[in-house]
Design a protein around this motif. Structure first.
Motif, PDB file in Angstrom:
ATOM      1  N   GLY A  74       0.813  -1.216   0.000  1.00 50.62           N
ATOM      2  CA  GLY A  74       0.000   0.000   0.000  1.00 50.62           C
ATOM      3  C   GLY A  74       0.843   1.262   0.000  1.00 50.62           C
ATOM      4  N   ASN A  75       1.921   1.255   0.780  1.00 51.07           N
ATOM      5  CA  ASN A  75       2.806   2.422   0.812  1.00 51.07           C
ATOM      6  C   ASN A  75       3.489   2.647  -0.532  1.00 51.07           C
ATOM      7  OD1 ASN A  75       2.245   2.998   3.487  1.00 51.07           O
ATOM      8  ND2 ASN A  75       3.886   1.683   4.232  1.00 51.07           N
ATOM      9  N   ILE A  76       3.907   1.572  -1.178  1.00 52.96           N
ATOM     10  CA  ILE A  76       4.536   1.697  -2.499  1.00 52.96           C
ATOM     11  C   ILE A  76       3.521   2.193  -3.523  1.00 52.96           C
ATOM     12  CG2 ILE A  76       5.583   0.378  -4.380  1.00 52.96           C
ATOM     13  CD1 ILE A  76       6.899  -1.353  -2.151  1.00 52.96           C
ATOM     14  N   VAL A  77       2.284   1.696  -3.446  1.00 52.01           N
ATOM     15  CA  VAL A  77       1.231   2.163  -4.356  1.00 52.01           C
ATOM     16  C   VAL A  77       0.963   3.643  -4.132  1.00 52.01           C
ATOM     17  CG1 VAL A  77      -1.232   1.954  -4.877  1.00 52.01           C
ATOM     18  CG2 VAL A  77       0.161  -0.095  -4.679  1.00 52.01           C
ATOM     19  N   ARG A  78       0.883   4.076  -2.889  1.00 52.63           N
ATOM     20  CA  ARG A  78       0.628   5.483  -2.577  1.00 52.63           C
ATOM     21  C   ARG A  78       1.757   6.376  -3.102  1.00 52.63           C
ATOM     22  NH1 ARG A  78       0.237   5.507   3.019  1.00 52.63           N
ATOM     23  NH2 ARG A  78       2.422   6.041   3.166  1.00 52.63           N
ATOM     24  N   THR A  79       2.998   5.942  -2.912  1.00 54.01           N
ATOM     25  CA  THR A  79       4.141   6.709  -3.401  1.00 54.01           C
ATOM     26  C   THR A  79       4.160   6.750  -4.923  1.00 54.01           C
ATOM     27  OG1 THR A  79       5.399   6.085  -1.439  1.00 54.01           O
ATOM     28  CG2 THR A  79       6.651   6.895  -3.320  1.00 54.01           C
ATOM     29  N   SER A  80       3.855   5.627  -5.557  1.00 55.56           N
ATOM     30  CA  SER A  80       3.806   5.578  -7.029  1.00 55.56           C
ATOM     31  C   SER A  80       2.745   6.523  -7.565  1.00 55.56           C
ATOM     32  CB  SER A  80       3.515   4.155  -7.504  1.00 55.56           C
ATOM     33  OG  SER A  80       4.504   3.271  -7.059  1.00 55.56           O
ATOM     34  N   TYR A  81       1.600   6.535  -6.914  1.00 53.62           N
ATOM     35  CA  TYR A  81       0.510   7.428  -7.315  1.00 53.62           C
ATOM     36  C   TYR A  81       0.935   8.892  -7.202  1.00 53.62           C
ATOM     37  CZ  TYR A  81      -4.184   9.434  -7.492  1.00 53.62           C
ATOM     38  OH  TYR A  81      -5.291  10.169  -7.830  1.00 53.62           O
ATOM     39  N   ALA A  82       1.621   9.214  -6.118  1.00 55.36           N
ATOM     40  CA  ALA A  82       2.079  10.593  -5.914  1.00 55.36           C
ATOM     41  C   ALA A  82       3.106  11.012  -6.961  1.00 55.36           C
ATOM     42  CB  ALA A  82       2.671  10.752  -4.520  1.00 55.36           C
ATOM     43  N   LEU A  83       3.875  10.061  -7.460  1.00 59.31           N
ATOM     44  CA  LEU A  83       4.884  10.349  -8.477  1.00 59.31           C
ATOM     45  C   LEU A  83       4.333  10.327  -9.895  1.00 59.31           C
ATOM     46  CD1 LEU A  83       7.864   8.310  -7.004  1.00 59.31           C
ATOM     47  CD2 LEU A  83       7.572  10.788  -7.007  1.00 59.31           C
ATOM     48  N   GLY A  84       3.043  10.016 -10.037  1.00 57.61           N
ATOM     49  CA  GLY A  84       2.424  10.026 -11.354  1.00 57.61           C
ATOM     50  C   GLY A  84       2.513   8.704 -12.097  1.00 57.61           C
ATOM     51  N   ILE A  85       2.944   7.669 -11.437  1.00 54.80           N
ATOM     52  CA  ILE A  85       3.007   6.344 -12.059  1.00 54.80           C
ATOM     53  C   ILE A  85       1.596   5.775 -12.080  1.00 54.80           C
ATOM     54  CG2 ILE A  85       3.940   4.013 -11.804  1.00 54.80           C
ATOM     55  CD1 ILE A  85       6.362   5.381 -10.391  1.00 54.80           C
ATOM     56  N   ASP A  86       1.172   5.218 -13.218  1.00 49.92           N
ATOM     57  CA  ASP A  86      -0.214   4.757 -13.316  1.00 49.92           C
ATOM     58  C   ASP A  86      -0.373   3.244 -13.391  1.00 49.92           C
ATOM     59  OD1 ASP A  86       0.800   4.466 -15.813  1.00 49.92           O
ATOM     60  OD2 ASP A  86      -0.832   5.441 -16.856  1.00 49.92           O
ATOM     61  N   LEU A  87       0.730   2.473 -13.272  1.00 47.61           N
ATOM     62  CA  LEU A  87       0.646   1.018 -13.318  1.00 47.61           C
ATOM     63  C   LEU A  87       1.660   0.428 -12.344  1.00 47.61           C
ATOM     64  CD1 LEU A  87      -0.265  -1.690 -14.616  1.00 47.61           C
ATOM     65  CD2 LEU A  87       1.569  -1.351 -16.270  1.00 47.61           C
ATOM     66  N   ALA A  92      -3.723   1.132   3.434  1.00 43.99           N
ATOM     67  CA  ALA A  92      -2.349   1.625   3.521  1.00 43.99           C
ATOM     68  C   ALA A  92      -2.018   2.610   2.412  1.00 43.99           C
ATOM     69  CB  ALA A  92      -1.371   0.461   3.496  1.00 43.99           C
ATOM     70  N   SER A  93      -2.690   2.479   1.268  1.00 42.78           N
ATOM     71  CA  SER A  93      -2.405   3.391   0.156  1.00 42.78           C
ATOM     72  C   SER A  93      -3.211   4.679   0.243  1.00 42.78           C
ATOM     73  CB  SER A  93      -2.701   2.698  -1.177  1.00 42.78           C
ATOM     74  OG  SER A  93      -4.093   2.536  -1.369  1.00 42.78           O
ATOM     75  N   ALA A  94      -3.994   4.811   1.298  1.00 39.20           N
ATOM     76  CA  ALA A  94      -4.839   5.997   1.502  1.00 39.20           C
ATOM     77  C   ALA A  94      -5.795   6.189   0.326  1.00 39.20           C
ATOM     78  CB  ALA A  94      -3.988   7.242   1.741  1.00 39.20           C
ATOM     79  N   GLY A  95      -6.256   5.083  -0.256  1.00 40.69           N
ATOM     80  CA  GLY A  95      -7.223   5.135  -1.344  1.00 40.69           C
ATOM     81  C   GLY A  95      -6.622   5.264  -2.735  1.00 40.69           C
ATOM     82  N   ALA A  96      -5.310   5.457  -2.829  1.00 40.44           N
ATOM     83  CA  ALA A  96      -4.675   5.618  -4.143  1.00 40.44           C
ATOM     84  C   ALA A  96      -4.812   4.354  -4.987  1.00 40.44           C
ATOM     85  CB  ALA A  96      -3.201   5.976  -3.980  1.00 40.44           C
ATOM     86  N   ALA A  97      -4.933   3.192  -4.348  1.00 38.46           N
ATOM     87  CA  ALA A  97      -5.054   1.937  -5.097  1.00 38.46           C
ATOM     88  C   ALA A  97      -6.333   1.886  -5.912  1.00 38.46           C
ATOM     89  CB  ALA A  97      -5.006   0.745  -4.132  1.00 38.46           C
ATOM     90  N   ILE A  98      -7.325   2.672  -5.550  1.00 42.03           N
ATOM     91  CA  ILE A  98      -8.587   2.687  -6.293  1.00 42.03           C
ATOM     92  C   ILE A  98      -8.402   3.340  -7.658  1.00 42.03           C
ATOM     93  CG2 ILE A  98     -10.944   3.601  -6.282  1.00 42.03           C
ATOM     94  CD1 ILE A  98     -10.831   3.333  -3.205  1.00 42.03           C
ATOM     95  N   ASP A  99      -7.519   4.341  -7.752  1.00 41.69           N
ATOM     96  CA  ASP A  99      -7.299   5.074  -8.999  1.00 41.69           C
ATOM     97  C   ASP A  99      -6.192   4.497  -9.875  1.00 41.69           C
ATOM     98  OD1 ASP A  99      -9.278   6.906  -8.459  1.00 41.69           O
ATOM     99  OD2 ASP A  99      -7.916   8.307  -7.474  1.00 41.69           O
ATOM    100  N   MET A 100      -5.461   3.497  -9.383  1.00 43.54           N
ATOM    101  CA  MET A 100      -4.331   2.963 -10.141  1.00 43.54           C
ATOM    102  C   MET A 100      -4.659   1.617 -10.755  1.00 43.54           C
ATOM    103  SD  MET A 100      -0.943   3.872  -7.968  1.00 43.54           S
ATOM    104  CE  MET A 100       0.053   3.331  -9.321  1.00 43.54           C
ATOM    105  N   ARG A 101      -3.936   1.279 -11.817  1.00 44.44           N
ATOM    106  CA  ARG A 101      -4.011  -0.061 -12.383  1.00 44.44           C
ATOM    107  C   ARG A 101      -2.961  -0.908 -11.674  1.00 44.44           C
ATOM    108  NH1 ARG A 101      -3.008   0.693 -18.433  1.00 44.44           N
ATOM    109  NH2 ARG A 101      -1.785   2.404 -17.629  1.00 44.44           N
ATOM    110  N   ILE A 102      -3.397  -2.032 -11.129  1.00 44.68           N
ATOM    111  CA  ILE A 102      -2.493  -2.934 -10.420  1.00 44.68           C
ATOM    112  C   ILE A 102      -2.643  -4.317 -11.043  1.00 44.68           C
ATOM    113  CG2 ILE A 102      -1.914  -3.976  -8.211  1.00 44.68           C
ATOM    114  CD1 ILE A 102      -3.087  -1.483  -6.867  1.00 44.68           C
TER     115      ILE A 102
END
Length: 63
Positions: A11-24, A41-51
């Motif tokens: 979740g932390n890695i997903v949140r950081t990736s989202y903040a950096l503009g990474i979309d996958l 753990a991603s503070a909801g960023a996982a909902i907007d990202m492709r995983i």
């Protein structure tokens, strides 16, 4: 990411990736993802990202 065992770390890695503009994010080596823990753990960023998650067994991909 490969073989990370703590869902909070994912979740932390997903949140950081989202903040950096990474979309996958590609995750390998985990048999069962615990999505509620990752989303929390991603503070909801996982909902907007492709995983993408898959396992590799002897040169075969299993999605």
């Amino acid at each position: 990411m490969d073989n990370i065992t703590d869902m909070g770390n994912i979740g932390n890695i997903v949140r950081t990736s989202y903040a950096l503009g990474i979309d996958l994010v590609i995750i390998t080596g985990i048999k069962e993802l615990k999505w509620p823990n990752i989303i929390r753990a991603s503070a909801g960023a996982a909902i907007d990202m492709r995983i993408i998650s898959f396992l590799i067994y002897w040169n075969c991909l299993i999605f």
